[in-house]
Design an enzyme around this catalytic site. Structure first.
Site, PDB file in Angstrom:
ATOM      1  N   ASP A   2       0.806  -1.206   0.000  1.00  0.00           N
ATOM      2  CA  ASP A   2       0.000   0.000   0.000  1.00  0.00           C
ATOM      3  C   ASP A   2       0.849   1.270   0.000  1.00  0.00           C
ATOM      4  O   ASP A   2       1.916   1.297   0.607  1.00  0.00           O
ATOM      5  CB  ASP A   2      -0.907  -0.014   1.235  1.00  0.00           C
ATOM      6  CG  ASP A   2      -2.252   0.607   0.942  1.00  0.00           C
ATOM      7  OD1 ASP A   2      -2.513   0.902  -0.238  1.00  0.00           O
ATOM      8  OD2 ASP A   2      -3.023   0.811   1.879  1.00  0.00           O
ATOM      9  N   HIS A  19       2.862   3.101  -8.906  1.00  0.00           N
ATOM     10  CA  HIS A  19       2.803   1.659  -9.162  1.00  0.00           C
ATOM     11  C   HIS A  19       4.090   1.202  -9.865  1.00  0.00           C
ATOM     12  O   HIS A  19       4.623   0.138  -9.573  1.00  0.00           O
ATOM     13  CB  HIS A  19       1.585   1.317 -10.020  1.00  0.00           C
ATOM     14  CG  HIS A  19       0.273   1.649  -9.362  1.00  0.00           C
ATOM     15  ND1 HIS A  19      -0.010   1.280  -8.073  1.00  0.00           N
ATOM     16  CD2 HIS A  19      -0.825   2.327  -9.810  1.00  0.00           C
ATOM     17  CE1 HIS A  19      -1.230   1.702  -7.748  1.00  0.00           C
ATOM     18  NE2 HIS A  19      -1.740   2.344  -8.786  1.00  0.00           N
ATOM     19  N   LEU A 113      12.462 -19.976  -3.457  1.00  0.00           N
ATOM     20  CA  LEU A 113      11.315 -19.194  -2.980  1.00  0.00           C
ATOM     21  C   LEU A 113      10.055 -19.468  -3.803  1.00  0.00           C
ATOM     22  O   LEU A 113      10.098 -19.488  -5.026  1.00  0.00           O
ATOM     23  CB  LEU A 113      11.669 -17.692  -3.091  1.00  0.00           C
ATOM     24  CG  LEU A 113      10.545 -16.708  -2.777  1.00  0.00           C
ATOM     25  CD1 LEU A 113      10.228 -16.696  -1.288  1.00  0.00           C
ATOM     26  CD2 LEU A 113      10.902 -15.300  -3.245  1.00  0.00           C
TER      27      LEU A 113
HETATM   28  C1  FPP Z   1      -1.768  -0.171  -3.506  1.00  0.00           C
HETATM   29  O1  FPP Z   1      -1.317   1.174  -3.433  1.00  0.00           O
HETATM   30  C2  FPP Z   1      -1.129  -0.886  -4.620  1.00  0.00           C
HETATM   31  C3  FPP Z   1      -1.796  -1.515  -5.641  1.00  0.00           C
HETATM   32  C4  FPP Z   1      -3.262  -1.522  -5.749  1.00  0.00           C
HETATM   33  C5  FPP Z   1      -1.056  -2.177  -6.744  1.00  0.00           C
HETATM   34  C6  FPP Z   1       0.191  -2.932  -6.409  1.00  0.00           C
HETATM   35  C7  FPP Z   1       0.859  -3.281  -7.687  1.00  0.00           C
HETATM   36  C8  FPP Z   1       2.200  -3.164  -7.938  1.00  0.00           C
HETATM   37  C9  FPP Z   1       3.194  -2.749  -6.927  1.00  0.00           C
HETATM   38  C10 FPP Z   1       2.724  -3.419  -9.307  1.00  0.00           C
HETATM   39  C11 FPP Z   1       2.657  -4.757  -9.890  1.00  0.00           C
HETATM   40  C12 FPP Z   1       2.921  -5.921  -9.030  1.00  0.00           C
HETATM   41  C13 FPP Z   1       3.751  -6.977  -9.294  1.00  0.00           C
HETATM   42  C14 FPP Z   1       3.636  -8.176  -8.431  1.00  0.00           C
HETATM   43  C15 FPP Z   1       4.763  -6.984 -10.362  1.00  0.00           C
HETATM   44  P1  FPP Z   1      -2.434   2.320  -3.560  1.00  0.00           P
HETATM   45  O2  FPP Z   1      -2.599   2.644  -5.001  1.00  0.00           O
HETATM   46  O3  FPP Z   1      -3.675   1.892  -2.859  1.00  0.00           O
HETATM   47  O4  FPP Z   1      -1.774   3.518  -2.820  1.00  0.00           O
HETATM   48  P2  FPP Z   1      -2.522   4.647  -1.959  1.00  0.00           P
HETATM   49  O5  FPP Z   1      -3.093   3.956  -0.754  1.00  0.00           O
HETATM   50  O6  FPP Z   1      -1.415   5.576  -1.609  1.00  0.00           O
HETATM   51  O7  FPP Z   1      -3.562   5.270  -2.841  1.00  0.00           O
END
Ligand code: FPP
Length: 228
Positions: A2, A19, A113
């Site tokens: 997050d 992201h 892993l």
């Molecule tokens: C949450 O942060 C994150 C996500 C919904 C996406 C996570 C995806 C990645 C890190 C990229 C792809 C993954 C892999 C496994 C290669 P948020 O957008 O909710 O952040 P915020 O709370 O600050 O709005």
């Protein structure tokens, strides 16, 4: 994982750049987990609820996923990592499904892993899914009602074969579980950090594991009982 959006905002960027930077954190943490000899690492990459985000953000995330799978599979394979996915994978775009299936297939024999991606996943979704599967098995006389116990339910979950997590790490400063592995985290140690995911690196994972090592896990017993 997050905090991608907030990290981007903090740096005057569009959310998608958060992201993108988050993918670098994934690389570092996967590397660190391998170095520490961690056997299983599950990353909550896209929740059932994330489908409700603006279409541009969902599309960008799907694109990033494909890119990450295409770019990283050889590296995962070289490092003896095997990939697996849990979630409503049929709801993912065909390009994600095919690349993911290829990467899972390519790394299937690896013994290092076990990296699990939770995609279009939520704990409640999987419990509903397991219930549907159990209902089918009952209807087809494959199981008997009296055989339904915790062990059987675990067998019908998409996580079958994976041990329950020892440690759950949530970044980004929120103190909640957000529909992640609800069944499996019954006795999991929880660790919360204010660090935003794009700032998270393997050193932070080492810190979290050090903290975990100091905890006493009683699994409902007394301290005295578990010291024996
Ligand atoms: C949450 O942060 C994150 C996500 C919904 C996406 C996570 C995806 C990645 C890190 C990229 C792809 C993954 C892999 C496994 C290669 P948020 O957008 O909710 O952040 P915020 O709370 O600050 O709005």
């Amino acid at each position: 994982m997050d905090g991608n959006g907030r990290w981007a905002e903090k740096n005057g960027l569009e959310r998608v750049f958060g992201h993108k930077e988050g993918v670098s954190s994934v690389r570092s943490v996967v590397e660190g987990a391998g170095e520490m000899g961690i056997e299983y690492l599950t990353l909550y990459a896209f929740s059932t609820e994330n489908w409700n985000r603006p279409k541009e953000e969902v599309d960008a995330l799907m694109g990033l996923l494909v890119q990450a799978i295409v770019n990283e599979t050889d590296n995962l394979d070289k490092n003896n990592v095997s990939l697996r996915a849990i979630g409503d994978l049929a709801s993912m775009p065909p390009e994600v499904q095919s690349n993911l299936a290829g990467a899972i297939d390519k790394t299937a024999e690896n013994t290092g892993l076990r990296l699990v991606l939770a995609l279009s996943y939520s704990g409640r979704w999987e419990l509903a899914e397991a219930t549907r599967r159990i209902a089918d098995a009952l209807k087809n006389d494959k199981i008997d009602k009296s055989s339904i116990n915790e062990e059987l339910i675990a067998k019908y979950l998409p996580t079958f074969g994976l041990p329950d997590p020892d440690l759950l790490i949530r970044t980004g400063g929120d103190f909640r579980v957000s529909n992640f592995l609800l069944w499996q985290i019954a006795y999991t140690e929880l660790y919360f950090t204010h660090k935003l995911w794009p700032e998270y690196r393997k050193e932070d994972l080492f810190e979290a594991v050090k903290d975990f090592q100091k905890r006493e896990r009683r699994f409902g017993k007394t301290s005295e009982q578990i010291r024996i």
